[in-house]
Design a protein around this motif. Structure first.
Motif, PDB file in Angstrom:
ATOM      1  N   LEU A 116       6.529  -1.862 -25.505  1.00 14.84           N
ATOM      2  CA  LEU A 116       5.988  -3.214 -25.577  1.00 14.84           C
ATOM      3  C   LEU A 116       5.076  -3.559 -24.409  1.00 14.84           C
ATOM      4  O   LEU A 116       4.076  -4.238 -24.572  1.00 14.84           O
ATOM      5  N   THR A 117       5.455  -3.120 -23.239  1.00 12.55           N
ATOM      6  CA  THR A 117       4.732  -3.571 -22.055  1.00 12.55           C
ATOM      7  C   THR A 117       4.211  -2.383 -21.263  1.00 12.55           C
ATOM      8  O   THR A 117       4.570  -1.249 -21.503  1.00 12.55           O
ATOM      9  N   GLU A 149       4.761  -2.255 -18.116  1.00  4.55           N
ATOM     10  CA  GLU A 149       5.522  -2.324 -16.874  1.00  4.55           C
ATOM     11  C   GLU A 149       6.050  -0.973 -16.420  1.00  4.55           C
ATOM     12  O   GLU A 149       6.210  -0.061 -17.215  1.00  4.55           O
ATOM     13  N   TYR A 157      12.539   2.252 -23.980  1.00  2.00           N
ATOM     14  CA  TYR A 157      11.816   1.651 -25.107  1.00  2.00           C
ATOM     15  C   TYR A 157      11.080   0.386 -24.696  1.00  2.00           C
ATOM     16  O   TYR A 157      10.235  -0.104 -25.413  1.00  2.00           O
ATOM     17  N   ARG A 158      11.389  -0.093 -23.516  1.00  2.54           N
ATOM     18  CA  ARG A 158      10.645  -1.215 -22.961  1.00  2.54           C
ATOM     19  C   ARG A 158       9.159  -0.884 -22.909  1.00  2.54           C
ATOM     20  O   ARG A 158       8.304  -1.737 -23.111  1.00  2.54           O
TER      21      ARG A 158
END
Lengths: 242, 242
Positions: free
Chosen positions: B96-97, B99, B92-93
DNA sequence: CGGGGGTTTGAGTCCGTTCAAAATACGTGG
DNA sequence: CCACGTATTTTGAACGGACTCAAACCCCCG
């Protein structure tokens, strides 16, 4: 034991560090709510912001100073999980749950910290959902850092971990710099340096000594001189993939 | 190397594990969006869901099976940061990003996993802000667990960490239980057990042997019999505060 | 039957800890 | 400003846990 530092005068509208916090996206109306609800306090080094096991009533926003986030084991030894700088937020877990603090927060360098109660934070998130996402972003960053710490803790030697720490501290506290040489003022005691990398103070001492003997860094009190950055970096390379 | 398991038939409306995921709060309209966007796949044990260093395009939702979240150090050794169960969400990171994945995820027990692209997740969060808070809650829980792991990694012996792991696995995999005795089927190989506590396989072997010698547990393949729960608990007490 | 990975066992080594004492820095009151 | 008591840091010696390297073993599968 430090005595209390008092005085409450702080303004969210004029606060310079606010831009680096989650609150940076709030509009004036939200900001008014925040400014009215927040309680600001000046703290001396050594003061506790909150303690492990306490109920957490809201979040803390660092305007200036340095905070150590600490956790104790059953022996009474503590390890420093992370450092928190101006613009960082502590205790946002409380926004979601009723759980007690799993860590303690202690002022390492004096500064100003604002407190915002849980209710206000919830209200603000309700008004501006993007605020919740900001906190989510912070949480994932801290999760990354924590997992990094798990890895380095089991993988790297104390010496390598300490060099790693120096490189991190360099980013924030390096006082001078030229062609690979630099100096930095450590914000931490030897004990706390040890606690940062999960080692005993004795081991910290010996590690510092070994770095000096190898000519990699010179330590004098809290000041560190590193003649060649490469040498530091080599430490990690060698420690890691060979 | 496992071959691919195919077939795509899954329905968010009827999905039983959905109630344990972040999606539990979505209304029918949102659920329709989710159901159309998700891609479901059956995976065999050993299959990689995503790999460390890959770009992450969305999130993975575990309907059934068991996933190991892994990270490699420079030596090629891996440590298992955590296990993910049905109802858990991975990656789920990426919401947002931009990365890359800092960890790899691998199927430890076969099962069904759904993929939802980042765009859809963002859209759903936009429509239902509470969804973002759900993810925030998950992130803080994982952060707690990670910090716990940092602490136990630096504080406790391998034996104590392993006992701790057994107690955790007991909650999910205990097959029988009576008056303090219980049996459990380990979902992990010895190597992975070692990787879970940040130890070498050899150390894992010796630790298991020592527990058997002390009559605390009997190991046979992946089956563990523990005659007295107290004995296990004592291990931790003694290791921690005396 | 012969691989080949995973697991176990053994011996030796090293890193980091423990315990104890000495040395240094620090703050406080005289 | 110095002297003193306390806390921190350093040093030493000895121990021990976990790792390394290596070989044997085992079990599953082809």
């Amino acid at each position: 034991m430090p005595r209390k530092a008092a005085a409450d005068q702080s303004n969210c509208f004029t606060c310079q560090t606010r831009k680096r916090t989650e609150w940076c996206i709030l509009d004036d109306e939200d900001l008014t709510i925040l400014d009215r609800a927040k309680k600001s306090r000046e703290h001396l080094p050594g003061e506790l912001i909150f303690n492990e096991g306490e109920a957490c009533a809201g979040i803390y926003c660092i305007e200036s100073g340095l905070i150590g986030v600490r956790r104790f084991d059953a022996h009474g030894n503590s390890i420093l999980l992370r450092l928190a700088y101006p613009g960082d937020t502590l205790g946002y877990r409380s926004v979601l749950t009723e759980e007690k603090h799993r860590v303690g927060a202690e002022m390492l360098q004096g500064g100003r910290v604002c407190f915002v109660d849980r209710g206000t934070v919830r209200a603000l998130i309700g008004r501006t959902p993007a605020l919740g996402l900001r906190f989510l972003r912070r949480a994932t960053r801290e999760l990354d850092a924590a997992e990094e710490k798990v890895l380095s803790g089991t993988t790297m030697s104390i010496r390598a971990r300490f060099v790693h720490l120096l490189l991190v501290l360099k980013e924030r506290f390096a006082t001078s710099m030229e062609d690979g040489a630099f100096a930095l003022e450590l914000p931490l005691s030897r004990q706390d340096l040890a606690a940062m990398i999960g080692a005993r103070p004795e081991s910290m001492s010996r590690t510092i000594k070994s770095l000096e003997d190898d000519g990699i860094a010179r330590f004098s009190g809290r000041t560190v001189h590193v003649p060649r950055l490469d040498a530091l970096l080599d430490e990690i390379e060698l420690g890691e993939d060979q």
